[in-house]
Design a protein around this motif. Sequence first.
Motif, short mmCIF file in Angstrom:
data_model
loop_
_atom_site.label_atom_id
_atom_site.label_comp_id
_atom_site.label_asym_id
_atom_site.label_seq_id
_atom_site.Cartn_x
_atom_site.Cartn_y
_atom_site.Cartn_z
N THR A 1 0.65 -1.21 0.25
CA THR A 1 -0.02 0.16 0.09
C THR A 1 0.39 1.47 0.33
O THR A 1 0.31 2.80 -0.97
CB THR A 1 -1.10 0.33 1.36
OG1 THR A 1 -0.06 -0.01 2.29
CG2 THR A 1 -1.95 -1.27 1.48
N GLY A 2 1.92 0.89 0.59
CA GLY A 2 3.37 2.67 0.48
C GLY A 2 4.33 1.94 0.54
O GLY A 2 4.67 0.50 0.42
N LYS A 3 5.63 2.36 0.76
CA LYS A 3 6.76 2.42 1.24
C LYS A 3 6.94 1.97 2.55
O LYS A 3 6.29 2.89 3.36
CB LYS A 3 7.48 3.77 1.25
CG LYS A 3 7.87 3.82 -1.04
CD LYS A 3 8.53 4.61 -0.93
CE LYS A 3 10.32 4.37 -0.11
NZ LYS A 3 11.18 3.88 -0.83
N HIS A 4 7.26 1.24 3.84
CA HIS A 4 8.06 0.49 3.94
C HIS A 4 8.95 -0.65 4.19
O HIS A 4 9.39 -1.85 3.24
CB HIS A 4 6.82 0.20 4.92
CG HIS A 4 6.71 -0.73 6.42
ND1 HIS A 4 7.59 -1.88 7.03
CD2 HIS A 4 6.50 0.26 7.20
CE1 HIS A 4 7.06 -1.78 8.64
NE2 HIS A 4 6.94 -0.21 8.65
N PRO A 5 9.30 -1.06 5.52
CA PRO A 5 11.11 -1.55 5.11
C PRO A 5 10.62 -3.25 5.18
O PRO A 5 10.89 -3.71 4.22
CB PRO A 5 11.33 -1.36 6.71
CG PRO A 5 10.89 0.17 6.93
CD PRO A 5 10.17 0.26 5.95
N ILE A 6 8.84 -3.57 5.61
CA ILE A 6 9.19 -4.95 5.22
C ILE A 6 8.75 -5.39 4.05
O ILE A 6 8.23 -6.15 3.43
CB ILE A 6 7.92 -5.15 6.35
CG1 ILE A 6 7.66 -5.19 7.98
CG2 ILE A 6 6.82 -6.71 5.55
CD1 ILE A 6 7.37 -5.16 9.06
N ARG B 1 -2.14 -0.43 10.95
CA ARG B 1 -1.38 0.56 9.45
C ARG B 1 -0.96 -0.40 8.28
O ARG B 1 -0.61 -1.52 8.98
CB ARG B 1 -0.07 0.87 9.52
CG ARG B 1 1.00 1.14 8.30
CD ARG B 1 1.91 1.72 8.27
NE ARG B 1 2.51 2.56 6.92
CZ ARG B 1 3.59 2.20 6.86
NH1 ARG B 1 4.21 3.16 7.80
NH2 ARG B 1 4.33 3.21 5.52
N VAL B 2 -2.67 -0.99 7.31
CA VAL B 2 -1.96 -1.79 6.07
C VAL B 2 -0.63 -2.20 5.58
O VAL B 2 -0.79 -0.44 5.17
CB VAL B 2 -3.23 -1.91 5.56
CG1 VAL B 2 -3.15 -3.02 4.34
CG2 VAL B 2 -4.78 -2.01 5.65
N LEU B 3 -0.51 -2.52 4.99
CA LEU B 3 0.73 -3.42 4.66
C LEU B 3 1.16 -3.77 3.13
O LEU B 3 1.00 -3.45 2.07
CB LEU B 3 1.95 -3.60 4.94
CG LEU B 3 2.78 -3.27 6.22
CD1 LEU B 3 3.59 -4.61 6.54
CD2 LEU B 3 3.45 -2.51 6.58
N LEU B 4 0.02 -4.61 2.94
CA LEU B 4 -0.92 -5.79 2.29
C LEU B 4 -2.24 -5.46 1.85
O LEU B 4 -2.95 -5.60 2.54
CB LEU B 4 0.35 -6.59 1.96
CG LEU B 4 1.87 -6.74 2.10
CD1 LEU B 4 1.97 -8.15 1.89
CD2 LEU B 4 2.52 -6.39 0.08
N GLU B 5 -2.25 -5.26 0.97
CA GLU B 5 -3.47 -5.97 0.15
C GLU B 5 -3.82 -6.71 -0.89
O GLU B 5 -2.75 -6.28 -2.01
CB GLU B 5 -5.04 -4.06 -0.30
CG GLU B 5 -4.69 -2.93 0.68
CD GLU B 5 -5.24 -2.44 -0.22
OE1 GLU B 5 -5.92 -1.49 1.55
OE2 GLU B 5 -5.81 -1.64 -1.03
N ALA B 6 -4.96 -7.22 -1.57
CA ALA B 6 -5.31 -8.41 -2.15
C ALA B 6 -6.17 -8.28 -2.57
O ALA B 6 -7.04 -7.23 -2.25
CB ALA B 6 -6.06 -9.74 -1.98
N ASP B 7 -5.52 -8.21 -4.07
CA ASP B 7 -6.96 -7.81 -4.85
C ASP B 7 -8.55 -9.40 -4.88
O ASP B 7 -8.75 -9.27 -6.25
CB ASP B 7 -6.57 -7.90 -6.67
CG ASP B 7 -5.84 -8.93 -6.75
OD1 ASP B 7 -5.95 -9.94 -5.83
OD2 ASP B 7 -6.50 -9.57 -8.61
N GLN B 8 -9.18 -8.57 -4.19
CA GLN B 8 -10.22 -9.14 -3.62
C GLN B 8 -11.76 -8.83 -3.48
O GLN B 8 -11.53 -7.81 -2.36
CB GLN B 8 -10.56 -10.44 -2.54
CG GLN B 8 -9.11 -11.45 -1.93
CD GLN B 8 -9.81 -12.03 -1.27
OE1 GLN B 8 -10.83 -13.19 -1.16
NE2 GLN B 8 -8.98 -11.50 0.21
N PRO B 9 -12.36 -9.09 -4.44
CA PRO B 9 -13.31 -7.53 -4.58
C PRO B 9 -14.47 -7.89 -4.03
O PRO B 9 -15.15 -7.06 -2.95
CB PRO B 9 -13.84 -8.17 -6.12
CG PRO B 9 -13.01 -9.20 -6.86
CD PRO B 9 -11.77 -9.43 -5.79
#
Length: 243
Positions: free
Chosen positions: A158-163, A187-195
């Motif tokens: 979702t953005g820049k982060h060391p993880i 704080r969300v780090l990753l999102e999946a394309d699940q409609p």
Amino acid sequence: MSPEAAGGAMIGSYMKTLLLLLWPLAALAADAPAIRIELVTGGHPHEISFYAVFEGNRDFKINVNPHPSAFRSDMRKSTDVLVLYDMADMDGETERRHLREFLEAGKGMVVLHHAVIDNQHWPWWYEEVIGGRYLLAPKGNQRASTYQHDVPMTVRPTGKHPITEGLGGFSIVDEVYNFMWRSPKTRVLLEADQPEGEKAVAWIGPWEKSRVVVIQLGHGQEAHENASYRKLVRNAIVWAAGK
Ligand SMILES: [Zn+2]
């Protein structure tokens, strides 16, 4: 000088040069102690491929310690990062105290897959620490959470982060959890394309005294063998260790 003595002197100076060349490497290794990890399993069956997720990380020193034995002693001096892959409730006061003290001492934690279902009766845990709850049954106006196996998806940071550094978007086939409660303080780090389903598949917990990462992915062999998943887990552990 006899030929033997000259030969000996030459070997001596060669060894000295070699030592001088190798010394910085040895010093570097000595400066970087391993990250000591307590890996907690138990309460949920899992494929043996799970352990391969940690392969190749020579800087990790991992001790596998099933629930609840991991929490029977003070982990603050022995452990840098707690990695949970168990699925269990912690109801004993001693075990709860050890976990609380660990997290209050600034020590990091990575919660993997079914470990988000841990501690169903401990609001401190799901509200303040991991910021997520899988509801085994409906509660108030919230419906029960659900799971779905073998879902192909594309996952994106979702953005820049060391993880998520260097991870980019990646494809994975994995089990997903839907209709979970998640704290607005995460704080969300990753999102999946699940409609239809839950989009957040990795986040940072609201806990402020130490670094807590939740990675919802990681059910079976397809995820465990996924190079991006392995990198994600490695990055999360390194970050949780404060590096
Ligand atoms: Zn699962």
